[in-house]
Design a protein around this motif. Structure first.
Motif, PDB file in Angstrom:
ATOM      1  N   SER A  34      37.485  39.372  24.581  1.00 37.75           N
ATOM      2  CA  SER A  34      36.437  38.508  25.129  1.00 37.75           C
ATOM      3  C   SER A  34      36.749  37.031  24.951  1.00 37.75           C
ATOM      4  O   SER A  34      36.001  36.177  25.418  1.00 37.75           O
TER       5      SER A  34
ATOM      6  N   GLY B 145      36.485  29.374  27.892  1.00 33.16           N
ATOM      7  CA  GLY B 145      35.323  28.571  28.254  1.00 33.16           C
ATOM      8  C   GLY B 145      35.348  28.292  29.743  1.00 33.16           C
ATOM      9  O   GLY B 145      35.860  29.097  30.512  1.00 33.16           O
TER      10      GLY B 145
ATOM     11  N   LYS C 189      24.074  30.689  29.067  1.00 30.09           N
ATOM     12  CA  LYS C 189      24.575  30.275  27.751  1.00 30.09           C
ATOM     13  C   LYS C 189      23.425  30.051  26.763  1.00 30.09           C
ATOM     14  O   LYS C 189      23.515  30.454  25.596  1.00 30.09           O
TER      15      LYS C 189
ATOM     16  N   PHE D 250      22.156  33.441  25.666  1.00 30.63           N
ATOM     17  CA  PHE D 250      23.125  34.124  24.802  1.00 30.63           C
ATOM     18  C   PHE D 250      23.063  33.537  23.393  1.00 30.63           C
ATOM     19  O   PHE D 250      23.044  34.257  22.389  1.00 30.63           O
ATOM     20  N   LEU D 251      22.979  32.200  23.339  1.00 33.67           N
ATOM     21  CA  LEU D 251      22.900  31.492  22.064  1.00 33.67           C
ATOM     22  C   LEU D 251      21.604  31.861  21.313  1.00 33.67           C
ATOM     23  O   LEU D 251      21.618  32.117  20.103  1.00 33.67           O
TER      24      LEU D 251
ATOM     25  N   CYS E  15      30.277  38.755  21.367  1.00 32.56           N
ATOM     26  CA  CYS E  15      30.557  37.830  20.272  1.00 32.56           C
ATOM     27  C   CYS E  15      30.090  38.496  18.977  1.00 32.56           C
ATOM     28  O   CYS E  15      28.956  38.975  18.882  1.00 32.56           O
TER      29      CYS E  15
ATOM     30  N   VAL F   8      28.772  30.229  17.781  1.00 33.83           N
ATOM     31  CA  VAL F   8      28.559  30.884  19.084  1.00 33.83           C
ATOM     32  C   VAL F   8      28.657  29.860  20.214  1.00 33.83           C
ATOM     33  O   VAL F   8      29.155  30.164  21.300  1.00 33.83           O
ATOM     34  N   LYS F   9      28.256  28.619  19.936  1.00 34.15           N
ATOM     35  CA  LYS F   9      28.400  27.564  20.943  1.00 34.15           C
ATOM     36  C   LYS F   9      29.896  27.316  21.217  1.00 34.15           C
ATOM     37  O   LYS F   9      30.303  27.179  22.377  1.00 34.15           O
TER      38      LYS F   9
ATOM     39  N   LEU G  75      31.195  30.083  23.384  1.00 35.33           N
ATOM     40  CA  LEU G  75      30.816  29.962  24.799  1.00 35.33           C
ATOM     41  C   LEU G  75      31.537  28.805  25.491  1.00 35.33           C
ATOM     42  O   LEU G  75      31.945  28.920  26.642  1.00 35.33           O
ATOM     43  N   ASP G  76      31.687  27.689  24.786  1.00 34.79           N
ATOM     44  CA  ASP G  76      32.248  26.489  25.433  1.00 34.79           C
ATOM     45  C   ASP G  76      33.774  26.473  25.465  1.00 34.79           C
ATOM     46  O   ASP G  76      34.365  25.865  26.361  1.00 34.79           O
TER      47      ASP G  76
ATOM     48  N   VAL H  76      35.426  31.730  25.444  1.00 32.69           N
ATOM     49  CA  VAL H  76      35.057  32.898  26.243  1.00 32.69           C
ATOM     50  C   VAL H  76      36.068  33.119  27.380  1.00 32.69           C
ATOM     51  O   VAL H  76      36.515  32.182  28.031  1.00 32.69           O
TER      52      VAL H  76
ATOM     53  N   TRP I  66      36.400  34.477  30.747  1.00 39.91           N
ATOM     54  CA  TRP I  66      35.631  34.917  31.921  1.00 39.91           C
ATOM     55  C   TRP I  66      36.413  35.893  32.778  1.00 39.91           C
ATOM     56  O   TRP I  66      35.833  36.762  33.437  1.00 39.91           O
TER      57      TRP I  66
END
Ligand code: MN3
Length: 228
Positions: free
Chosen positions: A116, A122, A144, A147-148, A191, A210-211, A214-215, A218, A220
């Motif tokens: 993942s 990101g 996002k 998810f956060l 995550c 986690v931020k 995601l940023d 991740v 995609w």
């Protein structure tokens, strides 16, 4: 035989048998399950996940789940060519198979978590995945945020997932080893929010971890490849 010796042997015998079976399996090179390959170097996700965290997480935590699973399934039909996914599904919800489920599901969840993420991750999803995220969440930024929020709300150890259910995408949280695989959901991303995933780098700041996931991490393309 002294009674105390007999009872000591009774306690030790099943362990000795289990260990012997696991050792035999390992020495014959037939351990049923192996640690899935990390798709990048242990330092590749720095500075967002340190090589130290990745080293512990992959070579200690993930490896331990795989080793425990091999010990638990030694001598059972699961040791004869079952896939990890089969063990997860077949042990789920069975009261007497809790340790098998926990170690099998954690082995599977971690393999999925490594995929993942990627170095230089990101950015934005594309194509069908982007359309599905827009439709289900009202945009990537809204996804996002949700998810956060779910990651922070997960009480104790667990996982946050983007899953596909029929035509829609959803965010789900699971506790401990639990996994969407056994809830009829198609996992796209996850995550790990167990403390071992972030504590060395972020201490109690799970949200920052986690931020960063995601940023900056991740993957995609992997999520898109999981779409049905
Ligand atoms: Mn973990």
């Amino acid at each position: 035989m002294q009674p105390f010796l007999r009872s000591a042997l009774c306690i030790l015998a099943p362990w000795a048998g289990m260990l012997a079976a696991a050792e035999a399996a390992e020495s014959a090179g037939t351990a049923a399950f192996t640690l899935s390959a990390l798709p990048y170097a242990q330092e590749a996700l720095e500075p967002y996940i340190s090589a130290r965290t990745m080293g512990f997480h992959y070579t200690k935590h993930h490896q331990a789940y795989v080793d425990n699973l091999n010990k638990l399934v030694a001598g059972t039909p699961w040791a004869n060519g079952s896939t990890l996914e089969q063990v997860v599904r077949e042990s789920a919800g069975k009261a007497d198979q809790g340790p098998v489920f926990n170690n099998a599901a954690q082995s599977w969840n971690h393999g999925f978590f490594w995929k993942s993420m990627k170095p230089g991750g990101g950015g934005q999803p594309e194509g069908r995945l982007l359309e599905a995220i827009n439709k289900s969440f009202g945009g990537v930024e809204k996804f996002k945020e949700a998810f956060l929020t779910a990651a922070v709300a997960q009480f104790g150890s667990g996982w946050v997932w983007l899953v596909q259910e029929g035509d829609s995408l959803n965010i789900v949280k699971t506790s401990n080893a639990d996994t969407p695989l056994v809830h009829g959901q198609n996992a796209l991303l996850t995550c790990d929010v167990w403390e071992h995933a972030y504590y060395l780098d972020y201490q109690n700041r799970r949200k920052d971890f986690v931020k960063a996931f995601l940023d900056h991490l991740v993957n995609w393309e992997f999520a898109a490849s999981q779409l049905k």
